[in-house]
Design an enzyme around this catalytic site. Sequence first.
Site, PDB file in Angstrom:
ATOM      1  N   TYR A  31       0.822  -1.208   0.000  1.00 34.91           N
ATOM      2  CA  TYR A  31       0.000   0.000   0.000  1.00 34.91           C
ATOM      3  C   TYR A  31       0.853   1.254   0.000  1.00 34.91           C
ATOM      4  O   TYR A  31       2.076   1.190   0.166  1.00 34.91           O
ATOM      5  CB  TYR A  31      -0.979  -0.019   1.178  1.00 34.91           C
ATOM      6  CG  TYR A  31      -0.379   0.396   2.500  1.00 34.91           C
ATOM      7  CD1 TYR A  31       0.463  -0.453   3.207  1.00 34.91           C
ATOM      8  CD2 TYR A  31      -0.643   1.644   3.039  1.00 34.91           C
ATOM      9  CE1 TYR A  31       1.014  -0.058   4.419  1.00 34.91           C
ATOM     10  CE2 TYR A  31      -0.096   2.041   4.246  1.00 34.91           C
ATOM     11  CZ  TYR A  31       0.730   1.191   4.931  1.00 34.91           C
ATOM     12  OH  TYR A  31       1.277   1.579   6.108  1.00 34.91           O
ATOM     13  N   ARG A  50       7.521   4.413  -5.148  1.00 35.34           N
ATOM     14  CA  ARG A  50       7.682   3.441  -4.063  1.00 35.34           C
ATOM     15  C   ARG A  50       6.691   2.293  -4.201  1.00 35.34           C
ATOM     16  O   ARG A  50       7.017   1.133  -3.936  1.00 35.34           O
ATOM     17  CB  ARG A  50       7.545   4.132  -2.704  1.00 35.34           C
ATOM     18  CG  ARG A  50       7.942   3.219  -1.545  1.00 35.34           C
ATOM     19  CD  ARG A  50       8.069   3.952  -0.245  1.00 35.34           C
ATOM     20  NE  ARG A  50       6.795   4.497   0.177  1.00 35.34           N
ATOM     21  CZ  ARG A  50       6.644   5.374   1.173  1.00 35.34           C
ATOM     22  NH1 ARG A  50       7.703   5.811   1.818  1.00 35.34           N
ATOM     23  NH2 ARG A  50       5.471   5.815   1.511  1.00 35.34           N
ATOM     24  N   LYS A 142       6.347  -1.099   1.671  1.00 31.06           N
ATOM     25  CA  LYS A 142       5.164  -0.698   2.427  1.00 31.06           C
ATOM     26  C   LYS A 142       4.170  -1.850   2.330  1.00 31.06           C
ATOM     27  O   LYS A 142       3.315  -1.888   1.444  1.00 31.06           O
ATOM     28  CB  LYS A 142       4.598   0.600   1.848  1.00 31.06           C
ATOM     29  CG  LYS A 142       4.123   1.525   2.931  1.00 31.06           C
ATOM     30  CD  LYS A 142       4.064   2.939   2.462  1.00 31.06           C
ATOM     31  CE  LYS A 142       3.116   3.760   3.301  1.00 31.06           C
ATOM     32  NZ  LYS A 142       3.267   3.682   4.741  1.00 31.06           N
ATOM     33  N   GLU A 175      12.591   2.560  13.249  1.00 28.99           N
ATOM     34  CA  GLU A 175      11.621   3.569  12.792  1.00 28.99           C
ATOM     35  C   GLU A 175      10.425   3.555  13.731  1.00 28.99           C
ATOM     36  O   GLU A 175      10.391   2.774  14.686  1.00 28.99           O
ATOM     37  CB  GLU A 175      11.175   3.271  11.351  1.00 28.99           C
ATOM     38  CG  GLU A 175      10.502   1.923  11.216  1.00 28.99           C
ATOM     39  CD  GLU A 175      10.250   1.509   9.763  1.00 28.99           C
ATOM     40  OE1 GLU A 175      10.196   2.373   8.882  1.00 28.99           O
ATOM     41  OE2 GLU A 175      10.095   0.296   9.549  1.00 28.99           O
TER      42      GLU A 175
HETATM   43  N1  PDD Z   1       3.036   5.396   7.166  1.00 29.46           N
HETATM   44  N2  PDD Z   1       7.761   3.835   8.305  1.00 29.46           N
HETATM   45  C1  PDD Z   1       6.584   3.176   8.366  1.00 29.46           C
HETATM   46  C2  PDD Z   1       6.555   1.802   8.950  1.00 29.46           C
HETATM   47  C3  PDD Z   1       5.410   3.788   7.857  1.00 29.46           C
HETATM   48  O1  PDD Z   1       4.245   3.116   7.885  1.00 29.46           O
HETATM   49  C4  PDD Z   1       5.485   5.105   7.328  1.00 29.46           C
HETATM   50  C5  PDD Z   1       4.279   5.822   6.784  1.00 29.46           C
HETATM   51  C6  PDD Z   1       6.729   5.761   7.304  1.00 29.46           C
HETATM   52  C7  PDD Z   1       6.873   7.149   6.724  1.00 29.46           C
HETATM   53  O2  PDD Z   1       6.769   7.173   5.310  1.00 29.46           O
HETATM   54  P1  PDD Z   1       6.267   8.477   4.540  1.00 29.46           P
HETATM   55  O3  PDD Z   1       7.170   9.604   4.965  1.00 29.46           O
HETATM   56  O4  PDD Z   1       6.442   8.152   3.115  1.00 29.46           O
HETATM   57  O5  PDD Z   1       4.846   8.711   4.949  1.00 29.46           O
HETATM   58  C8  PDD Z   1       7.838   5.081   7.792  1.00 29.46           C
HETATM   59  C9  PDD Z   1       1.866   5.936   6.505  1.00 29.46           C
HETATM   60  C10 PDD Z   1       1.623   7.371   6.762  1.00 29.46           C
HETATM   61  C11 PDD Z   1       0.681   5.033   6.776  1.00 29.46           C
HETATM   62  O6  PDD Z   1       0.934   3.952   7.308  1.00 29.46           O
HETATM   63  O7  PDD Z   1      -0.433   5.347   6.437  1.00 29.46           O
END
Ligand code: PDD
Length: 263
Positions: A31, A50, A142, A175
Amino acid sequence: MYVNLNGKLVEEKRAAIPITDHGFLYGDAIYETMRTVEGKLWMFDEHIKRLKASAKIVGMKVPYSKKEIREMIEQLLVKNKLKEARVRITLSRGSNKLDFGPAKNPTFLIQPAKIKLPPKELYENGISVITYEIERAIPQIKSASMLPTIMAYQHALKKKAHEALLVDHRGRVTEGSMSNVFFVRKGKVITPKKNILEGTVRNLVIKMAKAKQTTIKKRDLQKLDECFITSTIKGILPVTKINGKNVGNGEVGPITKILMKKL
Ligand code: PDD
């Protein structure tokens, strides 16, 4: 609210996927979450890049072009009269006869929602986070298999914290459950290097702050001066407490403030 399911506009309540769908049965799905800023999609290209990279790693194919996906999202924003929105795209491998082999009919879902940003006070005072020992499988993608991060986040909520920082089996901070994490040490911005999702906001902040990607151990967290998390929805959100202890003097740090203004 309308969603787009496999290329068709459907009312969210009526959208249905087969019970044999791998995403539902096995978490065999990927996703992306993106957002609009003043009605325009923010970092759309980076999210699609991504999504395609995640699809390649897990052996799926994104069934629509970048242009088609943009059009579908823009149509949904108009249809739902949404200006500030978060938009989730989910791609699941599809269905087969209850085994792990190749599947047919991938599910491609675009779900918009009104964006819910953290309240202003959290940006002014910072949030508290806790650490939680757990690892995501294939952290560079993701993945919609989110049990580890859901467990971590629910643990954080139980402890009255706003986010969990994941710690791997070697004691390294990786993270957040849904964010990336940064620290300031002696005036320099640092962020974990390994076993992370390369967040879109993380990439921006690394460039802005000339941040160093390095190893950060849980046992060293007390020695750090500032901390903040980043994500598409939160932007840069300061952290002023880790495991109940103040980060630095317990206030939002000066370097964090500068970066928040710049983003
Ligand atoms: N989550 N690490 C994880 C495990 C995440 O799920 C996310 C983002 C990030 C940050 O990625 P970005 O800067 O591209 O949003 C890092 C999104 C917001 C979600 O789960 O909906």
